[in-house]
Structure formats: structure tokens, C-alpha cells
Design a protein around this motif. Structure first.
Motif, PDB file in Angstrom:
ATOM      1  N   MET A   1       0.748  -1.240  -0.059  1.00 35.58           N
ATOM      2  CA  MET A   1       0.125  -0.107  -0.099  1.00 35.58           C
ATOM      3  C   MET A   1       0.841   1.204  -0.077  1.00 35.58           C
ATOM      4  N   ASN A   2       0.653   2.185  -0.868  1.00 32.53           N
ATOM      5  CA  ASN A   2       1.351   3.431  -1.069  1.00 32.53           C
ATOM      6  C   ASN A   2       0.461   4.535  -0.361  1.00 32.53           C
ATOM      7  N   LYS A   3       0.915   4.975   0.779  1.00 33.95           N
ATOM      8  CA  LYS A   3       0.047   5.826   1.650  1.00 33.95           C
ATOM      9  C   LYS A   3       0.279   7.065   1.003  1.00 33.95           C
ATOM     10  N   LEU A   4       1.484   7.438   0.314  1.00 35.01           N
ATOM     11  CA  LEU A   4       1.580   8.834   0.084  1.00 35.01           C
ATOM     12  C   LEU A   4       0.840   9.113  -1.262  1.00 35.01           C
ATOM     13  N   GLU A   5       0.448   7.783  -2.075  1.00 34.83           N
ATOM     14  CA  GLU A   5      -0.433   8.163  -3.215  1.00 34.83           C
ATOM     15  C   GLU A   5      -1.811   8.426  -2.896  1.00 34.83           C
ATOM     16  N   ILE A   6      -2.188   7.808  -1.596  1.00 36.50           N
ATOM     17  CA  ILE A   6      -3.617   8.009  -1.117  1.00 36.50           C
ATOM     18  C   ILE A   6      -3.696   9.446  -0.542  1.00 36.50           C
ATOM     19  N   LYS A   7      -2.433   9.909  -0.077  1.00 33.82           N
ATOM     20  CA  LYS A   7      -2.533  11.203   0.624  1.00 33.82           C
ATOM     21  C   LYS A   7      -2.717  12.466  -0.661  1.00 33.82           C
ATOM     22  N   GLN A   8      -1.920  12.007  -1.735  1.00 32.18           N
ATOM     23  CA  GLN A   8      -2.098  12.753  -2.825  1.00 32.18           C
ATOM     24  C   GLN A   8      -3.413  12.682  -3.589  1.00 32.18           C
ATOM     25  N   LEU A   9      -4.081  11.586  -3.340  1.00 30.35           N
ATOM     26  CA  LEU A   9      -5.319  11.348  -3.985  1.00 30.35           C
ATOM     27  C   LEU A   9      -6.304  12.131  -3.331  1.00 30.35           C
ATOM     28  N   LEU A  10      -6.199  12.293  -1.952  1.00 31.09           N
ATOM     29  CA  LEU A  10      -7.304  13.097  -1.004  1.00 31.09           C
ATOM     30  C   LEU A  10      -7.011  14.521  -1.324  1.00 31.09           C
ATOM     31  N   ILE A  11      -5.717  14.876  -1.632  1.00 27.96           N
ATOM     32  CA  ILE A  11      -5.741  16.420  -1.878  1.00 27.96           C
ATOM     33  C   ILE A  11      -6.033  16.588  -3.324  1.00 27.96           C
ATOM     34  N   GLN A  12      -5.918  15.682  -4.354  1.00 26.45           N
ATOM     35  CA  GLN A  12      -6.475  16.107  -5.552  1.00 26.45           C
ATOM     36  C   GLN A  12      -8.047  15.741  -5.413  1.00 26.45           C
ATOM     37  N   LYS A  13      -8.679  15.158  -4.684  1.00 29.81           N
ATOM     38  CA  LYS A  13     -10.078  15.000  -4.426  1.00 29.81           C
ATOM     39  C   LYS A  13     -10.550  16.633  -4.025  1.00 29.81           C
ATOM     40  N   GLU A  14      -9.795  17.100  -2.911  1.00 30.04           N
ATOM     41  CA  GLU A  14      -9.996  18.444  -2.359  1.00 30.04           C
ATOM     42  C   GLU A  14      -9.956  19.387  -3.335  1.00 30.04           C
ATOM     43  N   LEU A  15      -9.086  19.400  -4.163  1.00 30.99           N
ATOM     44  CA  LEU A  15      -8.626  20.113  -5.316  1.00 30.99           C
ATOM     45  C   LEU A  15      -9.927  20.372  -6.297  1.00 30.99           C
ATOM     46  N   ALA A  16     -10.469  19.269  -6.635  1.00 26.89           N
ATOM     47  CA  ALA A  16     -11.362  18.998  -7.264  1.00 26.89           C
ATOM     48  C   ALA A  16     -12.803  19.625  -6.959  1.00 26.89           C
ATOM     49  N   LYS A  17     -12.921  19.649  -5.755  1.00 26.00           N
ATOM     50  CA  LYS A  17     -14.073  20.042  -5.046  1.00 26.00           C
ATOM     51  C   LYS A  17     -14.009  21.459  -5.052  1.00 26.00           C
ATOM     52  N   ILE A  18     -12.869  22.071  -4.885  1.00 23.18           N
ATOM     53  CA  ILE A  18     -12.795  23.737  -4.928  1.00 23.18           C
ATOM     54  C   ILE A  18     -12.964  24.229  -6.397  1.00 23.18           C
ATOM     55  N   SER A  19     -12.499  23.299  -7.517  1.00 19.71           N
ATOM     56  CA  SER A  19     -12.954  24.013  -8.665  1.00 19.71           C
ATOM     57  C   SER A  19     -14.294  23.636  -9.113  1.00 19.71           C
ATOM     58  N   HIS A  20     -14.918  23.126  -8.437  1.00 23.61           N
ATOM     59  CA  HIS A  20     -16.389  22.686  -8.714  1.00 23.61           C
ATOM     60  C   HIS A  20     -17.122  23.708  -7.861  1.00 23.61           C
ATOM     61  N   SER A  21     -16.764  24.362  -6.936  1.00 26.07           N
ATOM     62  CA  SER A  21     -17.674  25.169  -5.816  1.00 26.07           C
ATOM     63  C   SER A  21     -17.134  26.324  -6.107  1.00 26.07           C
ATOM     64  N   ASN A  68      -8.665  21.695   4.442  1.00 25.23           N
ATOM     65  CA  ASN A  68      -8.365  20.365   4.175  1.00 25.23           C
ATOM     66  C   ASN A  68      -6.991  20.092   3.721  1.00 25.23           C
ATOM     67  N   ILE A  69      -6.931  20.827   2.568  1.00 26.48           N
ATOM     68  CA  ILE A  69      -5.571  20.519   1.801  1.00 26.48           C
ATOM     69  C   ILE A  69      -4.432  20.770   2.573  1.00 26.48           C
ATOM     70  N   GLU A  70      -4.356  22.309   3.318  1.00 24.08           N
ATOM     71  CA  GLU A  70      -3.156  22.360   4.288  1.00 24.08           C
ATOM     72  C   GLU A  70      -3.057  21.305   5.202  1.00 24.08           C
ATOM     73  N   PHE A  71      -4.284  20.944   5.940  1.00 22.75           N
ATOM     74  CA  PHE A  71      -4.091  19.773   7.031  1.00 22.75           C
ATOM     75  C   PHE A  71      -3.382  18.550   6.530  1.00 22.75           C
ATOM     76  N   LEU A  72      -3.878  18.048   5.285  1.00 23.87           N
ATOM     77  CA  LEU A  72      -3.427  17.036   4.680  1.00 23.87           C
ATOM     78  C   LEU A  72      -1.942  17.237   4.319  1.00 23.87           C
ATOM     79  N   LYS A  73      -1.556  18.216   3.894  1.00 25.40           N
ATOM     80  CA  LYS A  73      -0.118  18.401   3.545  1.00 25.40           C
ATOM     81  C   LYS A  73       0.795  18.325   4.762  1.00 25.40           C
ATOM     82  N   LYS A  74       0.280  18.764   5.784  1.00 27.99           N
ATOM     83  CA  LYS A  74       0.946  18.755   7.079  1.00 27.99           C
ATOM     84  C   LYS A  74       0.903  17.306   7.685  1.00 27.99           C
TER      85      LYS A  74
END
Length: 147
Positions: A1-21, A68-74
Motif C-alpha cells: 500500500m502506497n500511503k503517499l499516493e493515497i495522501k495525494q489522491l485525497l489532496i486531488q479530491k479536495e482540489l477538485a471540490k474547490i474547482s467545482h465550488s 483540508n488541503i493544508e491539513f493533509l499536507k502537514k
């Protein structure tokens, strides 16, 4: 399991939510090619008020996703043996990611869901280890692995 990939996926999902909102505020809030101060009748004023309200709600949602993005980065997604922030928990039903709340999603043919560190479930699971049997909201599960 690549946890860093999952972390990046979560950040991408949050970025997508921003672009839709978000939307182009001056054009989208006022509409019709008129400036915001050109109110012709009560219906125009009502539409403007509704658009401003929607805009304000979108701003709030955007700020939440940015936090959420800032939190995930930390958050460290380093391997761990006890449940804490950044842990990924494998149960007999699904994988739980301790970071931010998400809707269930599929990754690498497995079901994941993010749980907030403010959620009662996290408070219940905090510091549990592999093999612990848990009952939460009448749902029984076993912690099979912690990543």
C-alpha cells in the motif's frame, strides 16, 4: 500500500471540490450582462440576493476544502502500528483513513473512507492496535491491519 499516493489522491479530491465550488463572481453573480447595481425590478433584486447567497456558501465550502488541503499536507502518512492521525486502518469491511472526512471511494480495487480527527469514530479508535475487536454504532469489525 502506497500511503503517499493515497495522501495525494485525497489532496486531488479536495482540489477538485474547490474547482467545482467556485465560479467567476462578477459575471456569474450579476448575470445578464448588467452590473450588480443595475436593479430593474423586485425580481432582479431577488435573483441578485439569491446569487450572492450562493456565492457566500461557495466561499465557505472553498475555505473548508483549502483548510483540508493544508491539513493533509502537514499530516505524516508514515507507517504506524497504532491508530493515530495519518493511519490507514484495514477492517474486515473497508479501509479507514484518519485525516479528513470523505465519502466512500474506491482505490486499487478496495473501498476507502476518510474519517475526521474530530469524528466520534476516531475518538473511539484512537490508539487501538491490530487484532482489536470493535463495536461502534452497532457495527462490529476487527482491525486487521494498520498502515
Amino acid at each position: 500500500m502506497n500511503k503517499l499516493e493515497i495522501k495525494q489522491l485525497l489532496i486531488q479530491k479536495e482540489l477538485a471540490k474547490i474547482s467545482h465550488s467556485t465560479f467567476n463572481q462578477p459575471d456569474d453573480v450579476c448575470g445578464n450582462g448588467r452590473s450588480c447595481d443595475q436593479i430593474i425590478d423586485i425580481g432582479d433584486e431577488s435573483q441578485l440576493n439569491a446569487r450572492v447567497e450562493v456565492s457566500e456558501k461557495l466561499d465557505v465550502q472553498t475555505k473548508i476544502h483549502e483548510k483540508n488541503i493544508e491539513f493533509l499536507k502537514k499530516v505524516s502518512f508514515a507507517p504506524t502500528s497504532i491508530i493515530g492521525i495519518g493511519a490507514i486502518i484495514e477492517t474486515n469491511n473497508m479501509f479507514l483513513i484518519v485525516a479528513i472526512a470523505t465519502k466512500p471511494f474506491e482505490y486499487d480495487h478496495k473501498q476507502y473512507v476518510g474519517i475526521s480527527i474530530n469524528a466520534p469514530l476516531y475518538t473511539y479508535l484512537k490508539e487501538k492496535t491490530v487484532g482489536d475487536e470493535c463495536v461502534f454504532n452497532d457495527t462490529k469489525f476487527v482491525i486487521k491491519n494498520i498502515y
